[in-house]
Design an enzyme around this catalytic site. Structure first.
Site, PDB file in Angstrom:
ATOM      1  N   PHE A 191       0.839  -1.204   0.000  1.00 43.93           N
ATOM      2  CA  PHE A 191       0.000   0.000   0.000  1.00 43.93           C
ATOM      3  C   PHE A 191       0.870   1.249   0.000  1.00 43.93           C
ATOM      4  CE2 PHE A 191      -1.819   3.509   2.455  1.00 43.93           C
ATOM      5  CZ  PHE A 191      -2.968   3.771   1.715  1.00 43.93           C
ATOM      6  N   MET A 214       4.058  -0.944   3.750  1.00 43.99           N
ATOM      7  CA  MET A 214       3.423   0.374   3.777  1.00 43.99           C
ATOM      8  C   MET A 214       4.413   1.471   3.376  1.00 43.99           C
ATOM      9  SD  MET A 214       0.228   0.578   5.065  1.00 43.99           S
ATOM     10  CE  MET A 214      -0.943  -0.657   5.661  1.00 43.99           C
ATOM     11  N   GLU A 215       3.996   2.329   2.449  1.00 43.36           N
ATOM     12  CA  GLU A 215       4.740   3.531   2.096  1.00 43.36           C
ATOM     13  C   GLU A 215       3.828   4.719   2.378  1.00 43.36           C
ATOM     14  OE1 GLU A 215       7.828   3.396   1.333  1.00 43.36           O
ATOM     15  OE2 GLU A 215       7.913   1.214   1.157  1.00 43.36           O
ATOM     16  N   LEU A 216       4.132   5.491   3.437  1.00 47.82           N
ATOM     17  CA  LEU A 216       3.170   6.465   3.945  1.00 47.82           C
ATOM     18  C   LEU A 216       3.635   7.920   3.909  1.00 47.82           C
ATOM     19  CD1 LEU A 216       1.962   4.450   7.082  1.00 47.82           C
ATOM     20  CD2 LEU A 216       0.994   4.455   4.782  1.00 47.82           C
TER      21      LEU A 216
END
Length: 465
Positions: A191, A214-216
């Site tokens: 995501f 996760m890349e946020l």
């Protein structure tokens, strides 16, 4: 309608997982063939993808090619050139008392991977993780953002013409479609997006015990000390900040400038903005627009939280916000605590680096930290203080285009990395084939045990266990 959509998505997942069960580990040559077909797809439809990116975000064609298509082509070539080395198994044959071990460790694909991509780089951030997933031997379902519809629809069309759905496919839809997908038992979810949505995805994945990468993003601090100031350095910051109208996850979020060069830096920022986009940036062909109205409204509110030194012009009907520089921002303002993700640059003076850290003005676990400095001690201090997976000195953005640099977050900016070998590792797990070859029967390892047996184990533990 939701039940029909869910059934269709469930059938798609089952088709991919069944294909993965029938052929769990594609050969290296099969993976390369898939990647090279993906490369050819990009080359064949290059003009159409650039047009779609221009349609979705008014991206300049130069930026659309450079930061979407070129990055993907480079990544595919790097991965194909390295895949034989990455997939080579590690072997060892240690001797133990009574037997010899044969240990073979290699990387194995998860199976069927769900990739949920954002709107800011809708082509690159959909296909970049897919490259790593395919390299590792997985099958992929890509869910592009509904806020970049032209790119998403073209991606669905071209991938559908190039690959069978059990290998690689694209599912378009809104947030409801994303929720349905994340509720299904994929073998891994990748995501890219906001922290709020990332939390929701993690919660749904946890119900299925599905691992998540996760890349946020985050508030990427950019610090410029007195030794790091130069007109060239300021141009780098301005370019990196306002690329894609600031809608880049690794853009400098806030610029902290040593007070001794503060006014010089501001003056140079103004000169660079005028040079890059002219006195009327609205008319510039090299400046993008905000992707959608909801984000535009958020940015419009953030502009009001400081004194406008440059920019500030807005055209709501065209989702245009001029490159804007803010100063004199009151403590406690939300713009100092939340990711901006737009063409607004707060420039804040500081006197002492340690005070800046003590005040927690710098987010330690942002996606990247930038520092412009020639002072070795200052550089070491920033590198030690930051938790970010990348601390970039005297440049911005470029590290994200290098397939040899792992790209990922930690803490609030995500977890897990990809690009190049890091992507191959993220989409695979270590699998060990173990075999023991006995040459002597050792009965003392079986109960009942004696004091002598314990003494032998203590003395020869390295050869017995």
């Amino acid at each position: 309608m939701d039940s029909q959509e869910r059934d269709a998505l469930q059938a798609l997942l089952e088709k991919q997982q069944e294909a993965a069960r029938m052929r769990p580990v594609p050969t290296v040559e099969e993976r390369k063939d898939t990647l090279l077909r993906l490369k050819q797809m990009l080359l064949d439809h290059e003009a159409a993808f650039i047009a779609a990116l221009v349609s979705d975000m008014r991206r300049p064609a130069f930026e659309a090619y450079s930061f979407e298509i070129a990055l993907l082509l480079n990544e595919i070539e790097h991965v194909c050139g390295s895949l034989n080395k990455w997939t080579k198994a590690a072997r060892s044959r240690p001797f133990k008392f009574g037997y010899m071990e044969t240990i073979r460790t290699h990387r194995s694909p998860y199976g069927s991977v769900l990739i949920i991509s954002p709107w800011n780089y809708p082509l690159q951030l959909a296909l970049m993780p897919a490259i790593g997933a395919i390299a590792a031997g997985n099958r992929c379902v890509i869910k592009p953002s509904e806020y970049a519809p032209a790119t998403g629809e073209l991606l669905q069309q071209t991938i559908g013409q190039t690959f069978p759905p059990e290998v690689l496919t694209v599912v378009t839809g809104d947030a409801q479609t994303s929720r349905l997908l994340t509720s299904l038992p994929f073998d891994l979810i990748f995501f890219t997006g906001s922290q709020a949505t990332g939390k929701a995805v993690s919660q749904q994945a946890a119900a299925q015990l599905t691992p998540v990468v996760m890349e946020l993003g985050g508030k990427n601090a950019c610090i410029m000390d007195a030794s790091g100031y130069s007109p060239k350095a300021v141009r780098e910051v301005v370019w990196g900040k306002f690329l894609n109208a600031g809608q880049t996850c690794i853009a400098p979020d806030t610029l902290f400038v040593h007070e001794s060069v503060y006014e010089k830096t501001l003056a140079e920022i103004g000169s660079a903005l005028n040079e890059f986009y002219g006195e009327r940036p609205y008319e510039s062909k090299d400046y993008a627009r905000i992707c959608h109205a909801g984000h535009f409204q958020k940015l419009q509110q953030l502009i009001e939280q400081g004194s406008i030194r440059f920019g500030g012009a807005i055209q709501a009907e065209d989702l245009f916000i001029a490159p804007t520089v803010l100063t004199d921002i009151p403590p406690g303002s939300s713009i100092l605590g939340e990711e901006i993700f737009g063409p607004i640059l707060p420039v804040i003076p500081y006197r002492d680096l340690e005070v800046l850290f003590e005040q927690r003005a710098v987010q330690r676990d942002a996606l990247v930290a930038y520092l412009f400095s020639q002072d070795k001690e200052q550089i070491k201090r920033v590198q030690a203080y930051m938790r970010s997976t990348t601390v970039s000195v005297n440049q911005v953005i470029h590290h994200g285009a290098n397939p040899r640099v792992a790209f990922g977050g930690v803490g609030r900016s995500g977890h897990g990395s990809y690009h190049g070998r890091a992507g191959f590792l993220a989409f695979s797990y270590a699998k060990t084939d173990y075999r023991a070859h006995r040459y002597l029967h050792v009965s003392d390892k079986f109960p009942p045990y004696s004091e002598q047996d314990l003494s032998i184990v203590r003395r020869f533990r390295k050869w017995l266990l």
